[in-house]
Design a protein around this motif. Structure first.
Motif, short mmCIF file in Angstrom:
data_model
loop_
_atom_site.label_atom_id
_atom_site.label_comp_id
_atom_site.label_asym_id
_atom_site.label_seq_id
_atom_site.Cartn_x
_atom_site.Cartn_y
_atom_site.Cartn_z
N ALA A 310 7.85 -5.20 -25.83
CA ALA A 310 7.79 -6.09 -24.65
C ALA A 310 6.46 -5.91 -23.90
O ALA A 310 5.82 -6.88 -23.52
CB ALA A 310 8.97 -5.82 -23.73
N VAL A 311 6.05 -4.65 -23.72
CA VAL A 311 4.77 -4.38 -23.06
C VAL A 311 3.63 -4.98 -23.88
O VAL A 311 2.75 -5.68 -23.35
CB VAL A 311 4.55 -2.85 -22.91
N ILE A 314 3.05 -8.72 -23.74
CA ILE A 314 2.48 -9.26 -22.50
C ILE A 314 0.98 -8.94 -22.47
O ILE A 314 0.14 -9.80 -22.24
CB ILE A 314 3.18 -8.67 -21.26
N ASP A 357 -1.40 -22.28 -35.01
CA ASP A 357 -0.23 -22.21 -34.13
C ASP A 357 -0.08 -20.87 -33.41
O ASP A 357 0.23 -20.83 -32.23
CB ASP A 357 1.06 -22.45 -34.95
N LYS A 360 -2.62 -20.42 -30.62
CA LYS A 360 -2.26 -21.26 -29.47
C LYS A 360 -1.08 -20.67 -28.71
O LYS A 360 -1.06 -20.64 -27.48
CB LYS A 360 -1.88 -22.67 -29.95
N ARG A 361 -0.09 -20.20 -29.46
CA ARG A 361 1.10 -19.62 -28.83
C ARG A 361 0.71 -18.44 -27.94
O ARG A 361 1.15 -18.31 -26.81
CB ARG A 361 2.05 -19.15 -29.94
N ILE A 363 -2.33 -17.72 -26.67
CA ILE A 363 -3.16 -18.15 -25.55
C ILE A 363 -2.25 -18.69 -24.44
O ILE A 363 -2.43 -18.37 -23.26
CB ILE A 363 -4.17 -19.24 -25.99
N MET A 364 -1.25 -19.48 -24.83
CA MET A 364 -0.33 -20.07 -23.85
C MET A 364 0.46 -18.98 -23.13
O MET A 364 0.59 -18.99 -21.91
CB MET A 364 0.62 -21.04 -24.56
N LEU A 365 0.98 -18.04 -23.90
CA LEU A 365 1.78 -16.96 -23.33
C LEU A 365 0.94 -16.13 -22.35
O LEU A 365 1.39 -15.81 -21.24
CB LEU A 365 2.29 -16.08 -24.48
N THR A 367 -1.90 -17.02 -20.83
CA THR A 367 -2.31 -17.81 -19.67
C THR A 367 -1.16 -17.87 -18.66
O THR A 367 -1.37 -17.76 -17.46
CB THR A 367 -2.72 -19.23 -20.12
N TYR A 368 0.05 -18.01 -19.17
CA TYR A 368 1.23 -18.04 -18.30
C TYR A 368 1.38 -16.70 -17.57
O TYR A 368 1.53 -16.65 -16.34
CB TYR A 368 2.48 -18.33 -19.12
N TYR A 378 4.69 -9.95 -14.72
CA TYR A 378 4.45 -9.75 -16.15
C TYR A 378 3.32 -8.75 -16.42
O TYR A 378 3.55 -7.64 -16.87
CB TYR A 378 4.15 -11.08 -16.84
N PRO A 422 8.68 -16.22 -34.33
CA PRO A 422 7.62 -15.35 -33.81
C PRO A 422 8.15 -14.00 -33.30
O PRO A 422 7.54 -12.97 -33.55
CB PRO A 422 7.04 -16.16 -32.65
N LEU A 423 9.28 -14.02 -32.62
CA LEU A 423 9.80 -12.78 -32.05
C LEU A 423 10.15 -11.77 -33.15
O LEU A 423 9.86 -10.57 -33.04
CB LEU A 423 11.02 -13.08 -31.17
#
Lengths: 478, 95
Positions: A310-311, A314, A357, A360-361, A363-365, A367-368, A378, A422-423
């Motif tokens: 999890a760490v 992030i 993909d 992108k995934r 980068i999105m995560l 950026t969020y 987070y 992905p997970l």
């Protein structure tokens, strides 16, 4: 000596053969090229080959030998380089479409160092795109297959490196490890891989993924080979401010030291009920062997292990979202400047087409996680739990010299098995990612097989104490 | 957990053009990953410092002096530019 036998040799054996003129550097290089030509259409480890350059350099080494000049241990030894390393004058793409055609005007420090030793580069090898993955399935060049079973992955992200060494297409490889990318493919392919202490080897000139975790290290046929390569690439570099001026040990010499009396910890959290019975059995066998060699075995606890993934997922995407910002269609690589109507569209369209993909995934995560209102929940939280994970390691290393653990939850998985989840793919790093978060070194040594598939054990050490884990690994492989 | 609007907003911040299909897929994937990392909330981190440099280095700075860049190096750097003019990267109009 027959050509086919030359690719079998370790670095030291090859060096001796060159020195004694049993074979030439050109013959050594050509025998590897022959294996690549035969095997790589099935394996797909190389994304680019530089055979002409390699032959040319081999000739130079041969003329040196002919003149009776002294040659270095790595001189004339053929190597493959993961595609995320910048190699001067040789296309370097990190297996991404966004860097298609990018020819670096400089060498990464580690590449420069082995070149100065006389290394011969056979080509660039496959990786997950920008090293983001655990199977090379996110590569723009397609998956690298496992020579033990072509339906399975060679692991990742350094799958090309591990496969090229396992199939004797290169004598060793330079690779990177951010969460297991050297150790997991090494285990899947049955070769030896070292993740160094953060900062032991310069990251200069290697395309960054997660800067606070990225490390550069070798994959080789044996612990001895890995020790030789580490000695060549380790040390301070003015171009990487995270490389401290800590003495580089004589790793090769230290290998011969006794391991009797060393205290080895077994982190109980790595052996909980989720561990497959086969991996447990193999790791327990390795523990027994160390006991037989006179090591003292002690159960220890790393209580925050269950939070590591999890760490990791992030911190890594957060640093990625920042590092990937440089790919903008302006400075180098793929550019959609024809289609774009303004500057903003060059960015958004070049990145849309250039990245795959998984990139992108992440980068999105990231950026969020870094965006206004979420930073504390987070990124800051993850960085705090990272401290607790690091403290777990600090604490156990007060009472033990090294730790032993599995490398992977199982042997190489099938191509396509995890790519749509992905997970699930992220959970591949469960035994390797905590090591990167703590910044400590770890060695993956082949140990045992499940059916026909190799697996490895992991020896984890204290900061900058690569010599101890190499010594333990060397005793384990005997 | 995430909405399609949030995904579109993040994509804008990240300078990524996404297709409708990509947006929908990312809603599910990001929600699932964020659901998993939520387990960090159960850890008590009161008073815990963050770790951003793991081997204990503090500041490592070089001298603040300008190094000359040779014209050859400038040429090398520009070799990979998709579009250039003289010694500069060329970009499109900003607006």
């Amino acid at each position: 000596m027959y050509f086919s036998m030359l690719t079998n040799l370790t670095i030291k054996q090859a060096h001796k053969g060159l020195k004694n003129k049993e074979f030439s550097a050109e013959e050594l290089v050509n025998s590897h090229i022959k294996v690549i030509q035969e095997k790589d259409k099935d394996i797909n480890a190389f994304v680019l080959t530089t055979f002409d350059l390699a032959r040319e350099q081999a000739k130079k080494v041969d003329s040196k030998i002919k003149k009776g000049e002294k040659i270095n241990l790595l001189e004339g030894i053929p190597v493959s380089i993961k595609d995320c390393f910048c190699t001067k004058g040789i296309e370097s793409t990190a297996s991404s479409n966004i860097l298609k055609g990018y020819v670096p005007p400089f060498d990464a420090t580690s590449v420069r160092k082995i070149k100065e030793q006389g290394a011969i580069i056979l080509g660039k090898v496959n990786t997950d795109e920008f090293t983001m993955g655990a199977s090379t399935e996110t590569s723009a060049f397609g998956v690298t297959k496992n020579s033990h079973d072509l339906k399975r992955v060679s692991g990742g992200s350094s799958g090309g490196s591990a496969a090229s060494v396992a199939s004797q297409m290169a004598m060793y490889s330079l690779a990177t490890d951010t969460g297991g990318s050297i150790r997991q493919p090494a285990a899947f392919c049955g070769v030896t891989g070292l993740k160094v202490t953060y900062g032991r080897v310069s990251r200069y000139g290697v395309m960054s993924m997660a800067s606070s975790l990225d490390t550069i290290g070798p994959i080789g046929k044996s612990v001895e080979d890995v020790a030789i390569i580490l000695e060549a690439i380790a040390g301070h570099d003015k171009n990487d401010s995270t490389t401290p001026k800590i003495k580089v040990d004589n790793y090769l010499k230290n290998l011969k030291e006794d391991i009797k009396g060393l205290k080895i910890g077994v982190p109980k959290e790595y052996f909980d009920s989720d561990l497959s019975p086969e991996i447990r059995k193999i790791t327990e066998k390795a523990i027994q062997k160390l006991k037989d060699l006179g090591c003292k075995i002690k159960e220890v606890s790393l209580p925050h292990t269950k939070y590591a993934i999890a760490v990791y997922y992030i911190i890594v995407p957060s640093e990625i979202s920042s590092n990937m910002a440089r790919y903008d269609g302006i400075k180098y690589g793929y550019s959609e400047r024809e289609e774009a109507k303004d500057l903003m569209e060059i960015y958004t369209k070049s990145r849309a087409k250039g990245f795959g993909d998984e990139v992108k995934r992440r980068i999105m995560l990231g950026t969020y996680a870094l965006s206004a209102g979420y930073y504390d929940a987070y990124y800051k939280k993850a960085m705090q739990v990272r401290t607790l994970i690091k403290q777990d390691f600090d604490k156990v290393f007060e009472s033990v010299d090294a730790l032993i653990a599995p490398v992977t939850p199982g042997p190489a998985f099938k191509i396509g098995e995890n790519i749509n989840d992905p997970l699930q793919m992220y959970l591949e790093d469960i035994f390797t990612a905590p090591v990167n978060l703590a910044g400590v070194p770890a060695l993956s040594v082949p140990y045992g097989k499940i059916d026909n598939l190799p697996v490895g054990v992991q020896i984890i050490g204290k900061h900058f104490d690569e010599k101890t884990i190499l010594k333990i690994g060397s005793n384990l492989e005997k | 957990m995430l909405t399609i609007k949030e995904v579109q907003h993040i994509a804008k911040l990240a300078r990524l053009e996404l297709t409708k299909k990509e947006e929908e897929k990312l809603v599910d994937e990001l929600s699932s990953i964020l659901g998993y990392v939520d387990k960090l909330q159960e850890v008590n981190t009161d008073g815990v410092e963050i770790t951003s440099q793991v081997t204990g280095l503090i500041n490592s700075v070089r001298k603040d002096v300008v190094e000359e860049t040779s014209s050859e190096k400038v040429k090398d750097i520009l070799t990979n530019a998709p579009e250039k003019e003289e010694n500069l990267f060329k970009v499109k109009n900003v607006f």
